[in-house]
Enzyme design. Structure first.
Site, PDB file in Angstrom:
ATOM      1  N   HIS A 125      -1.124  18.388  17.471  1.00  0.00           N
ATOM      2  CA  HIS A 125       0.486  18.563  17.259  1.00  0.00           C
ATOM      3  C   HIS A 125       1.050  18.769  16.003  1.00  0.00           C
ATOM      4  O   HIS A 125       2.149  18.209  15.725  1.00  0.00           O
ATOM      5  CB  HIS A 125       0.947  17.206  18.064  1.00  0.00           C
ATOM      6  CG  HIS A 125       0.708  16.743  19.303  1.00  0.00           C
ATOM      7  ND1 HIS A 125       1.061  17.526  20.464  1.00  0.00           N
ATOM      8  CD2 HIS A 125      -0.563  16.294  19.831  1.00  0.00           C
ATOM      9  CE1 HIS A 125       0.347  17.233  21.491  1.00  0.00           C
ATOM     10  NE2 HIS A 125      -0.359  16.362  21.035  1.00  0.00           N
ATOM     11  N   CYS A 183       0.272  -7.621 -12.703  1.00  0.00           N
ATOM     12  CA  CYS A 183       0.175  -8.130 -13.998  1.00  0.00           C
ATOM     13  C   CYS A 183      -0.793  -9.445 -14.104  1.00  0.00           C
ATOM     14  O   CYS A 183      -0.883  -9.903 -13.120  1.00  0.00           O
ATOM     15  CB  CYS A 183       1.382  -8.550 -14.471  1.00  0.00           C
ATOM     16  SG  CYS A 183       2.965  -7.271 -14.438  1.00  0.00           S
ATOM     17  N   LYS A 186      -4.990  -5.103  -7.431  1.00  0.00           N
ATOM     18  CA  LYS A 186      -5.727  -5.800  -6.422  1.00  0.00           C
ATOM     19  C   LYS A 186      -4.743  -6.489  -5.659  1.00  0.00           C
ATOM     20  O   LYS A 186      -5.261  -6.687  -4.203  1.00  0.00           O
ATOM     21  CB  LYS A 186      -6.842  -6.767  -7.208  1.00  0.00           C
ATOM     22  CG  LYS A 186      -7.862  -7.625  -6.221  1.00  0.00           C
ATOM     23  CD  LYS A 186      -8.467  -6.541  -5.199  1.00  0.00           C
ATOM     24  CE  LYS A 186      -9.265  -7.218  -4.216  1.00  0.00           C
ATOM     25  NZ  LYS A 186     -10.043  -6.317  -3.284  1.00  0.00           N
ATOM     26  N   GLU A 190      -8.176   6.217  -2.408  1.00  0.00           N
ATOM     27  CA  GLU A 190      -7.719   5.273  -3.226  1.00  0.00           C
ATOM     28  C   GLU A 190      -8.619   5.184  -4.571  1.00  0.00           C
ATOM     29  O   GLU A 190      -8.212   4.763  -5.570  1.00  0.00           O
ATOM     30  CB  GLU A 190      -7.434   3.837  -2.782  1.00  0.00           C
ATOM     31  CG  GLU A 190      -8.391   3.128  -2.405  1.00  0.00           C
ATOM     32  CD  GLU A 190      -8.423   1.812  -1.921  1.00  0.00           C
ATOM     33  OE1 GLU A 190      -7.329   1.041  -2.443  1.00  0.00           O
ATOM     34  OE2 GLU A 190      -8.867   0.978  -0.774  1.00  0.00           O
ATOM     35  N   TRP A 205       1.456  -4.217 -15.377  1.00  0.00           N
ATOM     36  CA  TRP A 205       1.525  -3.267 -14.456  1.00  0.00           C
ATOM     37  C   TRP A 205       2.742  -2.911 -14.194  1.00  0.00           C
ATOM     38  O   TRP A 205       3.543  -3.440 -13.733  1.00  0.00           O
ATOM     39  CB  TRP A 205       0.641  -3.919 -13.029  1.00  0.00           C
ATOM     40  CG  TRP A 205       0.519  -2.749 -11.771  1.00  0.00           C
ATOM     41  CD1 TRP A 205      -0.514  -1.810 -11.897  1.00  0.00           C
ATOM     42  CD2 TRP A 205       1.252  -2.634 -10.615  1.00  0.00           C
ATOM     43  NE1 TRP A 205      -0.302  -0.972 -10.714  1.00  0.00           N
ATOM     44  CE2 TRP A 205       0.748  -1.464 -10.041  1.00  0.00           C
ATOM     45  CE3 TRP A 205       2.402  -3.201  -9.948  1.00  0.00           C
ATOM     46  CZ2 TRP A 205       1.260  -1.246  -8.702  1.00  0.00           C
ATOM     47  CZ3 TRP A 205       2.866  -2.911  -8.871  1.00  0.00           C
ATOM     48  CH2 TRP A 205       2.178  -1.791  -8.219  1.00  0.00           C
ATOM     49  N   ASN A 236       5.065 -11.816 -14.524  1.00  0.00           N
ATOM     50  CA  ASN A 236       4.476 -11.206 -13.536  1.00  0.00           C
ATOM     51  C   ASN A 236       5.580 -11.365 -12.342  1.00  0.00           C
ATOM     52  O   ASN A 236       5.802 -12.429 -11.948  1.00  0.00           O
ATOM     53  CB  ASN A 236       3.090 -11.616 -13.116  1.00  0.00           C
ATOM     54  CG  ASN A 236       2.552 -10.804 -11.806  1.00  0.00           C
ATOM     55  OD1 ASN A 236       3.120  -9.605 -11.369  1.00  0.00           O
ATOM     56  ND2 ASN A 236       1.783 -11.484 -11.022  1.00  0.00           N
ATOM     57  N   GLY A 237       6.122  -9.978 -11.891  1.00  0.00           N
ATOM     58  CA  GLY A 237       7.079 -10.416 -10.854  1.00  0.00           C
ATOM     59  C   GLY A 237       8.314  -9.305 -11.004  1.00  0.00           C
ATOM     60  O   GLY A 237       8.153  -8.393 -11.941  1.00  0.00           O
ATOM     61  N   ARG A 243      -7.023  -6.462 -11.596  1.00  0.00           N
ATOM     62  CA  ARG A 243      -5.634  -6.382 -11.071  1.00  0.00           C
ATOM     63  C   ARG A 243      -4.965  -5.212 -11.217  1.00  0.00           C
ATOM     64  O   ARG A 243      -3.979  -4.963 -10.624  1.00  0.00           O
ATOM     65  CB  ARG A 243      -4.924  -7.854 -11.522  1.00  0.00           C
ATOM     66  CG  ARG A 243      -5.520  -9.047 -11.132  1.00  0.00           C
ATOM     67  CD  ARG A 243      -5.054 -10.119 -11.846  1.00  0.00           C
ATOM     68  NE  ARG A 243      -3.610 -10.381 -11.670  1.00  0.00           N
ATOM     69  CZ  ARG A 243      -3.226 -11.290 -10.717  1.00  0.00           C
ATOM     70  NH1 ARG A 243      -4.084 -11.761 -10.028  1.00  0.00           N
ATOM     71  NH2 ARG A 243      -1.675 -11.537 -10.523  1.00  0.00           N
ATOM     72  N   LYS A 269     -10.165   4.429   1.738  1.00  0.00           N
ATOM     73  CA  LYS A 269     -11.157   4.093   1.041  1.00  0.00           C
ATOM     74  C   LYS A 269     -11.568   5.201  -0.172  1.00  0.00           C
ATOM     75  O   LYS A 269     -11.405   5.235  -1.111  1.00  0.00           O
ATOM     76  CB  LYS A 269     -12.495   3.669   1.536  1.00  0.00           C
ATOM     77  CG  LYS A 269     -12.522   2.229   2.299  1.00  0.00           C
ATOM     78  CD  LYS A 269     -12.596   1.117   1.127  1.00  0.00           C
ATOM     79  CE  LYS A 269     -11.622   0.723   0.592  1.00  0.00           C
ATOM     80  NZ  LYS A 269     -10.495   0.126   1.525  1.00  0.00           N
ATOM     81  N   GLU A 277      -9.193   3.433   7.939  1.00  0.00           N
ATOM     82  CA  GLU A 277      -9.668   2.639   6.557  1.00  0.00           C
ATOM     83  C   GLU A 277     -10.470   3.457   5.833  1.00  0.00           C
ATOM     84  O   GLU A 277     -10.655   3.475   4.652  1.00  0.00           O
ATOM     85  CB  GLU A 277     -10.623   1.378   6.988  1.00  0.00           C
ATOM     86  CG  GLU A 277     -11.105   0.550   6.070  1.00  0.00           C
ATOM     87  CD  GLU A 277     -10.315   0.156   4.842  1.00  0.00           C
ATOM     88  OE1 GLU A 277      -9.097   0.195   5.145  1.00  0.00           O
ATOM     89  OE2 GLU A 277     -10.910  -0.224   4.023  1.00  0.00           O
TER      90      GLU A 277
HETATM   91  C1  AGP Z   1      -7.483  -1.865   0.226  1.00  0.00           C
HETATM   92  O1  AGP Z   1      -8.547  -1.304  -0.411  1.00  0.00           O
HETATM   93  C2  AGP Z   1      -6.328  -1.765  -1.097  1.00  0.00           C
HETATM   94  N1  AGP Z   1      -6.808  -2.423  -2.231  1.00  0.00           N
HETATM   95  C3  AGP Z   1      -4.907  -2.280  -0.468  1.00  0.00           C
HETATM   96  O2  AGP Z   1      -4.594  -1.392   0.814  1.00  0.00           O
HETATM   97  C4  AGP Z   1      -5.031  -3.677   0.200  1.00  0.00           C
HETATM   98  O3  AGP Z   1      -5.841  -3.819   1.343  1.00  0.00           O
HETATM   99  C5  AGP Z   1      -3.411  -4.272   0.436  1.00  0.00           C
HETATM  100  O4  AGP Z   1      -2.894  -4.061  -0.773  1.00  0.00           O
HETATM  101  C6  AGP Z   1      -3.258  -5.461   1.090  1.00  0.00           C
HETATM  102  O5  AGP Z   1      -3.805  -6.703   0.018  1.00  0.00           O
HETATM  103  P1  AGP Z   1      -4.175  -8.116   0.805  1.00  0.00           P
HETATM  104  O6  AGP Z   1      -5.243  -7.884   1.674  1.00  0.00           O
HETATM  105  O7  AGP Z   1      -4.542  -8.800  -0.443  1.00  0.00           O
HETATM  106  O8  AGP Z   1      -2.731  -8.503   1.282  1.00  0.00           O
END
Ligand code: AGP
Length: 608
Positions: free
Chosen positions: A504, A2, A603, A488, A75, A101-102, A27, A485, A481
């Site tokens: 396996h 949020c 984010k 997501e 959010w 937010n929370g 965000r 990428k 990673e």
């Molecule tokens: C990465 O592309 C994602 N947006 C997500 O996995 C992110 O790395 C994760 O939420 C951790 O965020 P932070 O590094 O701000 O703690």
């Protein structure tokens, strides 16, 4: 996550709030709303969907005149995205408005109590409980009301609150969810993050846990939740204003990928002095470094993937045992931390709830915590015992690239520092490592300039249903990673597997034409990875190989090869991840996805 923006001053509030919320879109959100005091009453306008809908609804804020207001991008956590669940929320008399937010963890008990006292709820949210609770305690003193409510809620919050009969002030409060306040000659501001108000002021205050702020048009006062007034230091934000703009790139993600050479230099340069690595912020002597018996790396998402690479590099160069945990697991598994252990938490935002909780868990047990963080002044940066900043600058795209690359650099430097202090790295190897580190920015530049070849390859897979990534050792961490990428931002299912593990079970999923990206940057493992490539090819897979220049053998097993320049195998992730970032990006662009703001994602995940 949020986003919150509030304003009180001499200017019209609504346009400022809308502008601020637009700078928080990165965000992630699914609805938006505003509350503005129009001179007689609080007016609320809100709707599900993009911020543009609220802008159109309010004619850019023109239909909401007033100099005092709060706004929100939601959010969804409790209750689907809808007009009714959007913030702000009102009390029944519409004299109190709140944005949040929370997560209010005891909202069900509070809702039951309030319902028993005749309160009626119009939404499914936990936040609406706050509006009615404020109403329940309100006797004309807003500060007293706010603090009373805060003593009764459990969970996390960043709040903006307005009282219709006190239109000369708005309130902010914080516990665990990030919140800042700022001021300039035209008024005072509340925001979830710096980009929202950077256009208006560079002088901000980070609201700490259990603090309440009363903002008036020309000044602010800070209090504890026990109404004790406190003094706070302002922080001057020195970000380059257009850092939060796209600067001609189609997406923030592409811009940030291209910033990686600079990011790496900015993270490296201050810590390489002549022939030595100096990490002053560690604040530890070589003797203290030698006393470390074990490292626990804890993080989420891509930061966790960086930590996985860190394990291989730290164990390889410093010969120190490293355990890597997902923060959401670490915080609840009653981890065994033995004497001599140090915990490293990695976080771009410095606000990830699970990672912050893991930090607090480790500190509560008396263990030293080092934070590797990108956002200066963030919660993790402020609560860690020591913090290594990654100097990547503001990262707007939800899918991290430059911050991830900078996290790798921080881990390489740490491994070299520890390895040298522990006598595990010869001067010759140390010098060679430094040379390879210094070459990374230019090598990344070269790989980025190879983007058209990768874009063409990516276009073949915009209709793919499953894409697998495999690798061994550091290549497995790279695969994790690369897979994240892709999925997501393109919404294509993808999995990363330790190459030796595929047989396996998961190999049963390989069909004719399934794309398998095999990462092979570790010379000692070239032959093993080739055998895994042959295994999947025998079942119909199309094999993309990402490997080092000179590894010609791989062409016998791969259908398509992307070469990366020579570097020390410990640093190969920094190069191999570039084509994988570009691949994920161009598949997503080819599919017409919202690359910078992928569905369902935020984010910074400041809730559990
Ligand atoms: C990465 O592309 C994602 N947006 C997500 O996995 C992110 O790395 C994760 O939420 C951790 O965020 P932070 O590094 O701000 O703690």
């Amino acid at each position: 996550m949020c986003g919150i923006v509030g304003y009180i001053g001499t200017k019209q509030a609504a346009p400022i709030i809308l502008d601020g919320l637009s700078r928080l879109e990165y965000r992630g959100y699914d609805s938006a709303g505003m509350a503005v005091f129009d001179g007689k009453k609080i007016d609320i306008q809100k709707s599900a969907g993009r911020l543009k809908i609220l802008e159109n609804l309010t004619r850019g804020g023109e239909s909401m005149p007033g100099v005092c207001g709060i706004g929100h991008t939601r959010w969804a956590t409790h209750g689907a995205p809808s007009d009714a669940n959007a913030h702000p929320h009102f009390n029944k008399a519409e004299t109190i408005a709140v944005v949040h937010n929370g997560i209010i963890e005891n909202y069900l008990q509070l809702r039951k109590k309030l319902t028993g006292k005749g309160y009626q709820f119009v939404s499914e949210t936990d936040t609406e409980v706050l509006a009615h609770l404020l109403d329940y305690y309100y006797r004309g003193n807003p500060l007293e009301t706010v603090t009373k409510v805060l003593h009764r809620v459990e969970g996390s919050y960043a709040l903006g609150i307005m009282f219709a009969d006190c239109p000369d002030q708005i309130f902010a409060a914080r516990k665990d969810s990030p919140l800042i306040v700022g001021e300039n000659e035209d008024g005072c501001f509340i925001a979830s993050d710096v980009p929202a108000i950077l256009k208006y002021t560079r002088k901000v205050y980070y609201v700490d846990n259990h603090e309440v702020v009363r903002l008036r048009a020309d000044h602010m006062h800070f209090y504890t939740v026990d109404e004790e007034e406190i003094e706070k230091e302002a922080v001057t934000i020195d970000w380059d204003a257009n850092a939060a703009e796209k600067a001609g790139y189609e997406h923030f993600m592409l811009k940030e990928m291209y910033e990686q050479p600079k990011t790496i230099s900015d993270t490296l340069t201050p810590r390489v002095k002549g022939k030595d690595v100096v990490i002053e912020e560690l604040n530890m002597t070589d003797d203290e470094l030698r006393e470390i018996k074990k490292l626990h790396i804890v993080a989420c998402g891509s930061a966790y993937h960086a930590g996985m690479t860190g394990k291989y590099v730290l164990e390889g160069l410093a010969r120190i045992p490293v355990e890597v945990d997902l923060a959401s697991e670490f915080r609840y598994r009653d981890p065994i931390l033995e004497e001599g252990a140090m915990v490293i938490v990695i976080s771009q935002s410095g606000e990830t709830a699970d990672t912050l909780a893991a930090l607090r868990e480790a500190k509560s047990r008396g263990f030293r915590v080092l934070g590797i963080v990108n956002v200066v002044g963030s919660s993790i940066a402020r609560e860690a015992d020591n913090v290594m900043y990654t100097w990547a600058g503001p990262e707007i795209a939800v899918a991290t690239t430059k911050a991830y690359s900078a996290q790798l650099i921080a881990l390489y430097l740490l491994a070299m520092k520890l390895g040298k202090a522990r006598g595990k790295i010869s001067d010759k190897l140390f010098a060679s490592l430094l040379t390879d580190l210094r070459r990374l920015p230019d090598q990344i530049e070269l790989l980025l300039n190879n983007k058209l070849r990768i874009q063409k390859f990516a276009n073949r897979y915009i209709g793919a249903k499953d894409i697998f990534f495999i690798g061994r050792g550091i290549d497995y961490a790279i695969s994790l990673e690369g897979s994240l990428k892709l999925k997501e931002i393109s919404y294509i299912h993808s999995e990363a597997y330790a190459a030796g593990e595929l047989k396996h079970g998961t190999i049963s999923l390989i069909e004719e034409g399934t794309l398998v990206a095999a990462v092979s940057t570790q010379p000692d493992l070239y032959a093993k990875t080739i055998s895994n490539m042959v295994e999947v090819k025998a079942r119909g897979a199309f094999v993309l190989a990402v490997t080092c220049e000179g590894n010609k053998e791989i062409e016998k097993a791969a259908d398509y090869v992307i070469y990366i320049p020579e570097t020390n195998p410990y640093f190969a992730n920094s190069l191999a991840i570039i084509p994988l970032q570009l691949f994920g990006y161009y598949v997503a662009v080819g599919k017409g996805c919202d690359v910078d703001k992928p569905r369902n994602l935020a984010k910074s995940v400041t809730v559990e």
